[in-house]
Design a protein around this motif. Structure first.
Motif, mmCIF file in Angstrom:
data_model
loop_
_atom_site.group_PDB
_atom_site.id
_atom_site.type_symbol
_atom_site.label_atom_id
_atom_site.label_comp_id
_atom_site.label_asym_id
_atom_site.label_seq_id
_atom_site.Cartn_x
_atom_site.Cartn_y
_atom_site.Cartn_z
ATOM 1 N N UNK A 134 -4.018 -11.463 -1.291
ATOM 2 C CA UNK A 134 -3.262 -10.557 -2.161
ATOM 3 C C UNK A 134 -1.937 -10.138 -1.559
ATOM 4 N N UNK A 135 -0.944 -10.140 -2.418
ATOM 5 C CA UNK A 135 0.372 -9.690 -1.992
ATOM 6 C C UNK A 135 1.060 -9.012 -3.172
ATOM 7 N N UNK A 136 2.113 -8.285 -2.875
ATOM 8 C CA UNK A 136 2.952 -7.660 -3.910
ATOM 9 C C UNK A 136 4.243 -7.273 -3.218
ATOM 10 N N UNK A 137 5.283 -7.062 -3.988
ATOM 11 C CA UNK A 137 6.583 -6.706 -3.402
ATOM 12 C C UNK A 137 6.431 -5.434 -2.562
ATOM 13 N N UNK A 138 7.082 -5.378 -1.376
ATOM 14 C CA UNK A 138 6.963 -4.186 -0.526
ATOM 15 C C UNK A 138 7.287 -2.894 -1.279
ATOM 16 N N UNK A 139 8.304 -2.922 -2.130
ATOM 17 C CA UNK A 139 8.700 -1.701 -2.852
ATOM 18 C C UNK A 139 7.588 -1.235 -3.802
ATOM 19 N N UNK A 140 6.917 -2.206 -4.409
ATOM 20 C CA UNK A 140 5.823 -1.868 -5.336
ATOM 21 C C UNK A 140 4.648 -1.266 -4.561
ATOM 22 N N UNK A 141 4.331 -1.885 -3.408
ATOM 23 C CA UNK A 141 3.215 -1.390 -2.596
ATOM 24 C C UNK A 141 3.549 -0.008 -2.048
ATOM 25 N N UNK A 142 4.786 0.176 -1.583
ATOM 26 C CA UNK A 142 5.179 1.482 -1.029
ATOM 27 C C UNK A 142 5.119 2.551 -2.121
ATOM 28 N N UNK A 143 5.493 2.180 -3.333
ATOM 29 C CA UNK A 143 5.453 3.142 -4.436
ATOM 30 C C UNK A 143 4.012 3.596 -4.711
ATOM 31 N N UNK A 144 3.072 2.655 -4.634
ATOM 32 C CA UNK A 144 1.647 2.992 -4.843
ATOM 33 C C UNK A 144 1.164 3.955 -3.760
ATOM 34 N N UNK A 145 1.497 3.634 -2.522
ATOM 35 C CA UNK A 145 1.068 4.441 -1.378
ATOM 36 C C UNK A 145 1.734 5.832 -1.448
ATOM 37 N N UNK A 146 3.004 5.834 -1.819
ATOM 38 C CA UNK A 146 3.767 7.085 -1.937
ATOM 39 C C UNK A 146 3.097 7.989 -2.978
ATOM 40 N N UNK A 147 2.696 7.426 -4.113
ATOM 41 C CA UNK A 147 2.051 8.218 -5.170
ATOM 42 C C UNK A 147 0.736 8.820 -4.666
ATOM 43 N N UNK A 148 -0.033 8.041 -3.893
ATOM 44 C CA UNK A 148 -1.300 8.555 -3.328
ATOM 45 C C UNK A 148 -1.023 9.698 -2.358
ATOM 46 N N UNK A 149 0.002 9.500 -1.533
ATOM 47 C CA UNK A 149 0.313 10.482 -0.484
ATOM 48 C C UNK A 149 0.849 11.795 -1.043
ATOM 49 N N UNK A 150 1.421 11.738 -2.226
ATOM 50 C CA UNK A 150 1.965 12.955 -2.835
ATOM 51 C C UNK A 150 0.926 14.077 -2.871
ATOM 52 N N UNK A 151 -0.348 13.689 -3.044
ATOM 53 C CA UNK A 151 -1.425 14.670 -3.158
ATOM 54 C C UNK A 151 -1.641 15.400 -1.834
ATOM 55 N N UNK A 152 -1.692 14.623 -0.734
ATOM 56 C CA UNK A 152 -2.033 15.230 0.551
ATOM 57 C C UNK A 152 -0.826 15.516 1.438
ATOM 58 N N UNK A 153 0.225 14.701 1.321
ATOM 59 C CA UNK A 153 1.409 14.861 2.186
ATOM 60 C C UNK A 153 2.680 14.812 1.350
ATOM 61 N N UNK A 154 2.922 15.857 0.521
ATOM 62 C CA UNK A 154 4.080 15.828 -0.380
ATOM 63 C C UNK A 154 5.424 15.796 0.344
ATOM 64 N N UNK A 155 5.409 16.115 1.654
ATOM 65 C CA UNK A 155 6.679 16.154 2.398
ATOM 66 C C UNK A 155 7.176 14.757 2.787
ATOM 67 N N UNK A 156 6.307 13.762 2.698
ATOM 68 C CA UNK A 156 6.694 12.419 3.154
ATOM 69 C C UNK A 156 7.637 11.754 2.153
#
Ligand code: DC
Length: 218
Positions: free
Chosen positions: A139-161
């Motif tokens: 499995x692969x996906x564009x880095x920007x797409x993957x980072x966006x997914x991870x960023x959305x998850x992190x918003x819940x626990x680490x909104x400062x990132x």
């Protein structure tokens, strides 16, 4: 030898949704699901909880028992640690732990002991753990797409990132996964590439089911 169990190996870059797909697939097929990343994370958690250095880890490996409870929740020495292994401290150290060859040897042997039909996800499943898996997906996906997914998850626990920080961290982890000397992340020659940049979870699942049907495995 008659094929009695079916193995589906799902490898690929971080934050490509491997475990989401692997879980859904195992559910649909009634197979066992094994999250091998959780096993490396549990060993990293042991190191943190016991105040050990990376160098000390090899000496205590036989005191570390990692397994799954009947609901497939990861356990460390009998204790369910499913949420603890997702903490930031574990994220920061786990790729170092996964570089240690003795750790890999122990966990790979354990992973090879799953003899029933299984969907297993990780980095080295199609290349090292089950080189004879009937279906291998990379499995692969564009880095920007993957980072966006991870960023959305992190918003819940680490909104400062910040998004840029997530993107940089992801690129660094890709580099580490691909360049470690032991069992680096590498597409198996016979793996099917799934770029899910523009695919929904349902589309990905249907794609894998089609692959299995094409091989008369389901
Ligand atoms: O998939 P994950 O983020 O939970 O994986 C955690 C870490 O373990 C990551 O650094 C990659 C590593 N890993 C590995 O080296 N081999 C595997 N089979 C699974 C994960």
């Amino acid at each position: 030898m008659a094929v009695s169990s079916i193995r589906v190996a799902i490898d690929g870059y971080s934050s490509t949704g491997k475990s989401t797909l692997a879980k859904a697939l195992a559910n649909r097929l009634g197979f066992l699901y094994v999250d091998t990343g959780a096993m490396y994370r549990a060993v990293a958690l042991y190191l943190i909880e016991n105040g050990l250095t990376l160098d000390q880890l090899t000496g205590v490996l036989d005191q570390i028992k990692v397994d799954f409870d009947p609901d497939q929740q990861i356990r460390l020495n009998g204790r369910v640690v499913a949420s603890e292994i997702r903490h930031m401290e574990v994220n920061q150290i786990v790729s170092q732990v996964a570089k240690i060859s003795e750790v890999r040897k122990k966990l790979v042997e354990q992973q090879q002991g799953f003899t029933q039909s299984v969907v297993m996800d990780g980095r080295d499943i199609g290349t090292v753990v089950f080189p004879d898996a009937q279906l291998k997906i990379f499995m692969t996906a564009k880095p920007e797409v993957r980072a966006q997914r991870r960023f959305a998850e992190l918003q819940v626990t680490h909104p400062e990132v910040a998004f840029e920080e997530v993107l940089e961290n992801l690129k660094m982890r890709d580099f580490e996964d691909e360049n470690r000397s032991v069992d680096p992340l590498k597409k198996a020659e016979d793996a099917m590439v799934l770029d899910n940049s523009d695919l929904s979870p349902e589309e990905q699942l249907n794609w894998v089911i089609t692959q299995l049907q094409d091989r008369n495995l389901v």
